[in-house]
Write a protein that holds these residues in place. Structure first.
Motif, PDB file in Angstrom:
ATOM      1  N   GLU A 176      33.244 -17.456  10.524  1.00 59.35           N
ATOM      2  CA  GLU A 176      32.724 -18.754  10.970  1.00 59.35           C
ATOM      3  C   GLU A 176      31.546 -18.503  11.906  1.00 59.35           C
ATOM      4  O   GLU A 176      31.664 -17.741  12.868  1.00 59.35           O
ATOM      5  N   LYS A 177      30.403 -19.125  11.619  1.00 65.35           N
ATOM      6  CA  LYS A 177      29.232 -18.894  12.458  1.00 65.35           C
ATOM      7  C   LYS A 177      29.292 -19.694  13.750  1.00 65.35           C
ATOM      8  O   LYS A 177      30.009 -20.697  13.838  1.00 65.35           O
ATOM      9  N   MET A 178      28.549 -19.238  14.749  1.00 67.73           N
ATOM     10  CA  MET A 178      28.414 -19.990  15.992  1.00 67.73           C
ATOM     11  C   MET A 178      27.836 -21.365  15.684  1.00 67.73           C
ATOM     12  O   MET A 178      27.085 -21.535  14.717  1.00 67.73           O
ATOM     13  N   THR A 179      28.129 -22.323  16.525  1.00 69.74           N
ATOM     14  CA  THR A 179      27.557 -23.658  16.348  1.00 69.74           C
ATOM     15  C   THR A 179      26.261 -23.779  17.135  1.00 69.74           C
ATOM     16  O   THR A 179      26.043 -23.048  18.118  1.00 69.74           O
ATOM     17  N   GLU A 180      25.409 -24.681  16.701  1.00 63.97           N
ATOM     18  CA  GLU A 180      24.164 -24.934  17.419  1.00 63.97           C
ATOM     19  C   GLU A 180      24.450 -25.436  18.835  1.00 63.97           C
ATOM     20  O   GLU A 180      23.720 -25.105  19.774  1.00 63.97           O
ATOM     21  N   GLU A 181      25.509 -26.220  18.964  1.00 63.47           N
ATOM     22  CA  GLU A 181      25.868 -26.745  20.278  1.00 63.47           C
ATOM     23  C   GLU A 181      26.198 -25.607  21.238  1.00 63.47           C
ATOM     24  O   GLU A 181      25.809 -25.642  22.424  1.00 63.47           O
ATOM     25  N   ALA A 182      26.916 -24.603  20.743  1.00 60.52           N
ATOM     26  CA  ALA A 182      27.286 -23.462  21.583  1.00 60.52           C
ATOM     27  C   ALA A 182      26.053 -22.685  22.024  1.00 60.52           C
ATOM     28  O   ALA A 182      25.948 -22.253  23.181  1.00 60.52           O
ATOM     29  N   VAL A 183      25.099 -22.522  21.104  1.00 60.75           N
ATOM     30  CA  VAL A 183      23.870 -21.789  21.435  1.00 60.75           C
ATOM     31  C   VAL A 183      23.073 -22.535  22.497  1.00 60.75           C
ATOM     32  O   VAL A 183      22.619 -21.946  23.487  1.00 60.75           O
ATOM     33  N   ASP A 217      24.238 -12.697  23.641  1.00 62.01           N
ATOM     34  CA  ASP A 217      23.264 -13.743  23.950  1.00 62.01           C
ATOM     35  C   ASP A 217      21.843 -13.185  23.994  1.00 62.01           C
ATOM     36  O   ASP A 217      20.903 -13.832  23.517  1.00 62.01           O
ATOM     37  N   PHE A 218      21.686 -12.003  24.558  1.00 62.17           N
ATOM     38  CA  PHE A 218      20.360 -11.376  24.624  1.00 62.17           C
ATOM     39  C   PHE A 218      19.825 -11.114  23.220  1.00 62.17           C
ATOM     40  O   PHE A 218      18.659 -11.384  22.923  1.00 62.17           O
ATOM     41  N   THR A 219      20.702 -10.611  22.343  1.00 57.40           N
ATOM     42  CA  THR A 219      20.295 -10.316  20.961  1.00 57.40           C
ATOM     43  C   THR A 219      19.946 -11.598  20.217  1.00 57.40           C
ATOM     44  O   THR A 219      18.937 -11.676  19.504  1.00 57.40           O
ATOM     45  N   LEU A 220      20.770 -12.624  20.382  1.00 55.40           N
ATOM     46  CA  LEU A 220      20.544 -13.904  19.699  1.00 55.40           C
ATOM     47  C   LEU A 220      19.243 -14.552  20.158  1.00 55.40           C
ATOM     48  O   LEU A 220      18.426 -14.985  19.328  1.00 55.40           O
ATOM     49  N   ILE A 221      19.030 -14.611  21.460  1.00 55.20           N
ATOM     50  CA  ILE A 221      17.817 -15.250  21.984  1.00 55.20           C
ATOM     51  C   ILE A 221      16.582 -14.431  21.611  1.00 55.20           C
ATOM     52  O   ILE A 221      15.530 -14.992  21.277  1.00 55.20           O
ATOM     53  N   SER A 222      16.714 -13.096  21.635  1.00 57.33           N
ATOM     54  CA  SER A 222      15.611 -12.233  21.198  1.00 57.33           C
ATOM     55  C   SER A 222      15.269 -12.497  19.740  1.00 57.33           C
ATOM     56  O   SER A 222      14.094 -12.507  19.350  1.00 57.33           O
ATOM     57  N   PHE A 223      16.307 -12.720  18.928  1.00 61.31           N
ATOM     58  CA  PHE A 223      16.113 -12.982  17.506  1.00 61.31           C
ATOM     59  C   PHE A 223      15.413 -14.322  17.302  1.00 61.31           C
ATOM     60  O   PHE A 223      14.453 -14.423  16.519  1.00 61.31           O
ATOM     61  N   LEU A 224      15.885 -15.350  18.004  1.00 58.16           N
ATOM     62  CA  LEU A 224      15.285 -16.679  17.860  1.00 58.16           C
ATOM     63  C   LEU A 224      13.816 -16.668  18.259  1.00 58.16           C
ATOM     64  O   LEU A 224      12.965 -17.222  17.550  1.00 58.16           O
ATOM     65  N   TYR A 225      13.523 -16.035  19.381  1.00 58.35           N
ATOM     66  CA  TYR A 225      12.135 -15.995  19.848  1.00 58.35           C
ATOM     67  C   TYR A 225      11.293 -15.030  19.012  1.00 58.35           C
ATOM     68  O   TYR A 225      10.170 -15.360  18.616  1.00 58.35           O
ATOM     69  N   GLY A 226      11.834 -13.864  18.727  1.00 56.97           N
ATOM     70  CA  GLY A 226      11.053 -12.841  18.024  1.00 56.97           C
ATOM     71  C   GLY A 226      10.647 -13.216  16.616  1.00 56.97           C
ATOM     72  O   GLY A 226       9.594 -12.800  16.136  1.00 56.97           O
ATOM     73  N   THR A 227      11.480 -14.022  15.938  1.00 52.46           N
ATOM     74  CA  THR A 227      11.182 -14.407  14.552  1.00 52.46           C
ATOM     75  C   THR A 227      10.670 -15.835  14.422  1.00 52.46           C
ATOM     76  O   THR A 227      10.156 -16.200  13.364  1.00 52.46           O
ATOM     77  N   ALA A 228      10.839 -16.652  15.464  1.00 45.83           N
ATOM     78  CA  ALA A 228      10.495 -18.076  15.434  1.00 45.83           C
ATOM     79  C   ALA A 228      11.230 -18.795  14.303  1.00 45.83           C
ATOM     80  O   ALA A 228      10.742 -19.778  13.750  1.00 45.83           O
TER      81      ALA A 228
END
Length: 344
Positions: free
Chosen positions: A237-244, A153-164
């Motif tokens: 199978e990728k994570m779903t947007e709902e899960a994120v 979760d830390f990596t995913l959220i860092s990725f979303l914020y860091g790259t926009a």
């Protein structure tokens, strides 16, 4: 005879539907394709259950008349309690299908034209609000990175914020798409309209990604493995947007106790919005931010950020050559900007 004719037309419409979906899969994001299918399923439910179609009644041209579509929109509002925004999205998808039909056969052009005349529901505009840097910090600190899921979760959220990047762009990344060993790390994503865009990965994010990959893939990742995959269905199978978004809300509740600037209803798009706003605060110009976001031009970015008149003025002035005459600079005065961007 009429029954056979209707059956033949129903078969043709079904064939065109499969073709439209197949074409959409190639040019649209997975979330858009999912929404297309859901909308058509809801429309078919309306046709068969509400209008009373059954095994002896076939799907024909009249099922997509202006009257039927208008009645369906009313039904969406009254029976499914859909918002005006949702009704408009559903209408645009029906129009997209009818546009495809009209492209395949001229006899359906009138259907598409009639659907274009159906007025959209009046929407109440809601702003996407970003988060302060303090709120972002509190959010990241709420994640326990000592456990495996927290690391992801830390990596995913860092990725979303860091790259926009958009949520679907990030979730569609495969491990083989990453370039972490080069002097400047990057990944190429496919955005809206199937347009490729390069996301630069900064050193701290690269370090987080290396730790995450080592912990989740054990050095045996394959080219088809999604970077952020489904725990239940596996790496292909990728994570779903709902899960994120579910995970984001969980951390938002924890972070809000330390920083009340963290919205309890946090969703992934707010991270993108926040990063873009912070880039602007840090002095990055509108055209550069626009390119990083995957927008067509910087005017879209300006509206998207809902930035102040003074911020737009300063950002646009930074684009001009130091030697440009003052008469050129006056084109970007605050009165003009207020008109262009409709800001008060």
């Amino acid at each position: 005879m009429n029954k056979n004719k209707n059956k033949k037309e129903a078969s043709k419409i079904a064939r065109f539907y499969r073709g439209w979906m197949a074409e959409s899969i190639n040019v649209k994001s997975s979330s858009t394709v999912k929404n297309y299918k859901l909308t058509m399923d809801i429309y078919m439910d309306f046709i068969y259950e509400v209008l009373g179609y059954n095994g002896n009644n076939f799907l024909t041209e009249k099922c997509f008349s202006e009257t039927v579509i208008s009645d369906w929109l009313k039904w969406l509002k009254t029976h499914r309690k859909c918002t005006p925004q949702t009704c408009n999205i559903r209408l645009s998808i029906i129009r997209s299908f009818l546009k495809y039909l009209s492209r395949m056969e001229k006899q359906y052009k009138d259907l598409y034209y009639e659907a274009q005349q159906i007025p959209r529901r009046k929407e109440i505009k809601t702003k996407v609000t970003g988060m302060s840097k303090n709120a972002i910090k509190a959010l990241m600190e709420s994640i326990n990175t000592k456990n495996k899921i927290g690391c992801r979760d830390f990596t995913l959220i860092s990725f979303l914020y860091g790259t926009a990047a958009r949520i679907d762009e990030v979730l569609s990344i495969k491990v083989s798409d990453l370039h972490l060993s080069s002097s400047k790390g990057y990944v190429v994503v496919i955005g809206k309209g199937r347009k490729a865009r390069t996301l630069v990965l900064l050193p701290r994010l690269i370090a987080n990604l290396r730790i995450y990959i080592k912990r989740f893939f054990y050095g045996n990742e394959s080219t088809n493995d999604y970077l952020f995959f489904s725990r239940e269905k596996g790496r292909d199978e990728k994570m779903t947007e709902e899960a994120v978004n579910y995970r984001l809300k969980k951390y938002a509740m924890l972070a809000n106790k330390e920083c009340n600037e963290v919205p309890l209803g946090l969703h992934s798009h707010q991270l993108r919005h926040s990063r873009a706003s912070h880039w602007l605060e840090d002095g990055i110009t509108l055209p550069v931010i626009s390119k990083m976001l995957g927008h067509e031009d910087y005017m879209t970015t300006a509206r998207y950020l809902d930035i102040s008149i003074s911020q737009i003025t300063n950002a646009l002035k930074n684009l001009e050559d130091e030697n440009t005459e003052n008469t050129m600079r006056e084109e970007w005065n605050e009165d003009n900007l207020r008109t262009i961007f409709s800001l008060e």
